[in-house]
Design an enzyme around this catalytic site. Structure first.
Site, PDB file in Angstrom:
ATOM      1  N   SER A  40       0.672  -1.122   0.011  1.00 24.44           N
ATOM      2  CA  SER A  40      -0.078  -0.001   0.118  1.00 24.44           C
ATOM      3  C   SER A  40       0.772   1.192  -0.033  1.00 24.44           C
ATOM      4  O   SER A  40       0.374   2.362  -0.122  1.00 24.44           O
ATOM      5  CB  SER A  40      -0.934   0.029   1.072  1.00 24.44           C
ATOM      6  N   ASP A 331      -3.872   7.736   7.658  1.00 24.22           N
ATOM      7  CA  ASP A 331      -4.682   7.395   8.634  1.00 24.22           C
ATOM      8  C   ASP A 331      -3.946   6.452   9.655  1.00 24.22           C
ATOM      9  O   ASP A 331      -2.737   6.945  10.041  1.00 24.22           O
ATOM     10  CB  ASP A 331      -5.130   5.917   7.782  1.00 24.22           C
ATOM     11  N   HIS A 334      -0.552   4.874   6.985  1.00 26.27           N
ATOM     12  CA  HIS A 334      -0.142   5.460   5.881  1.00 26.27           C
ATOM     13  C   HIS A 334       0.365   6.988   6.004  1.00 26.27           C
ATOM     14  O   HIS A 334      -0.573   7.619   6.579  1.00 26.27           O
ATOM     15  CB  HIS A 334      -0.940   5.288   4.758  1.00 26.27           C
TER      16      HIS A 334
END
Length: 356
Positions: A40, A331, A334
């Site tokens: 991610s 978040d 990240h």
């Protein structure tokens, strides 16, 4: 008078010497394309097109991106790989390979195969049913065929050889898999054994990339994962503090990874393998937030910032901050676009400078 003439001549020769050096330096154009693998931290939207809950193609993700679009990037804006691509004179948004709105014309200069929530270990990608690393390599093989059909065999092979390859992966193997899945890898391996298990897969990945034509490879290590907001919130008796055990694991793995890469760098002919130190960059930001202009590095901008990620960070997260630039994390895991830019700039000035 003679000494003055000699001095002028020396100055002129020095100027010519500097000019020649400048004219013969490798230029940005020598990197014709950027190719991304990973999780991610590098996924620019591939997970949008597979069946998984590990998605971020909804608000407030992407709210500070061009047009405010949630592209599937796990951030409020661009990722570090986007900034790196731009720094090499390539597209400022690296397209996801599975995005049907792009084709080989765009992919010829920038392409991303990364999948959020994946890892080196196939068992990690199974947790959220995402693209395993071996499948990312399969997509790369498919891409090569398309590229050579588009550019021609000779030019296509040249692009493959001269391209910059970046892989950002590994954190999920520990925080999503080893430490989380009951009766999983933690029952099969001790931490040092699991590190070695992951390390061997990493070595095979780098060797496979090389065998497929890659010659300029940047493999990024693990971050101080114990300082991610998600891990801070799990500290029962010291909420908000970093998990030193997790950080020690990341640091230990990074040492092993770098040693392995140094050996491969010597063994793989005509290849340049460089280790990307993300640990040091993030730890410096966490320890000196004010220097980088951050007000909070312990929680994320979205919601409470301690457990929200993917669908838990959404448009009804009422506590989401108004200015993500004050936060290091978007978040619970990240980085914000601002931190991604800092990471990219640091890497361009250190790790990646060898390719300029």
């Amino acid at each position: 008078m003679i000494r003055m003439m000699q001095l002028s001549l020396l100055q002129w020769l020095l100027f010519l010497h500097i000019l020649i050096i400048y004219m013969t330096l490798p230029c940005i154009a020598k990197i014709p394309a950027i190719v991304i693998f990973g999780d991610s931290t590098a996924d620019t939207g591939n997970n949008n097109y597979i069946r998984t809950v590990a998605k971020s193609n909804f608000k407030p993700y992407g709210r500070d991106l061009q047009g405010g679009n949630a592209t599937g990037r796990f951030s409020n804006g661009r990722l570090a790989v986007d900034f790196i691509s731009e720094a090499f004179g390539l597209p400022n948004l690296v397209p996801a390979y599975l995005d049907p709105s792009y084709d080989i014309k765009e992919f010829a200069t920038a392409v991303c195969f990364a999948s959020a929530a994946t890892g080196y270990d196939n068992a990690t990608s199974d947790v959220f049913s995402v693209i395993p690393l071996w499948k990312e390599l399969d997509y790369f093989k498919e891409y090569q065929t398309k590229l050579k059909a588009f550019q021609g065999e000779t030019r296509g092979q040249e692009t493959i050889t001269q391209a910059l390859y970046i892989a950002s992966i590994g954190t999920n193997d520990f925080i999503e898999n080893y430490y989380t899945v009951p009766r999983g890898r933690s029952t099969e391996y001790t931490i040092p054994e699991y590190e070695d298990f992951i390390l061997e897969i990493s070595k095979q990945f780098l060797t496979s990339l090389y065998n497929l034509g890659a010659r300029k490879i940047n493999l990024i290590g693990l971050p101080p994962m114990g300082c991610l907001p998600l891990e801070r919130s799990k500290r029962l008796f010291s909420i908000g503090e970093c998990n030193d055990e997790y950080n020690a694991v990341a640091s230990d793995f990074n040492v092993k990874l770098k040693k392995m890469m140094d050996v491969l760098h010597r063994d793989l002919v005509n290849a340049t393998l460089v280790y990307g130190d993300i640990y040091g960059v993030l730890m410096d930001v966490i320890q000196n937030p004010g220097f980088y202009g951050f007000e909070d590095v312990a929680v994320g901008c979205c919601g409470t910032g301690v457990i929200e990620m993917s669908y838990m960070c959404n448009s009804v997260s009422l506590l989401t901050c108004s200015d993500a630039g004050k936060y290091a994390f978007w978040d619970s895991i990240h980085p914000t676009e601002k931190l991604n830019k800092i990471i990219a700039d640091k890497m361009m000035n250190t790790t990646l400078s060898v390719f300029l």
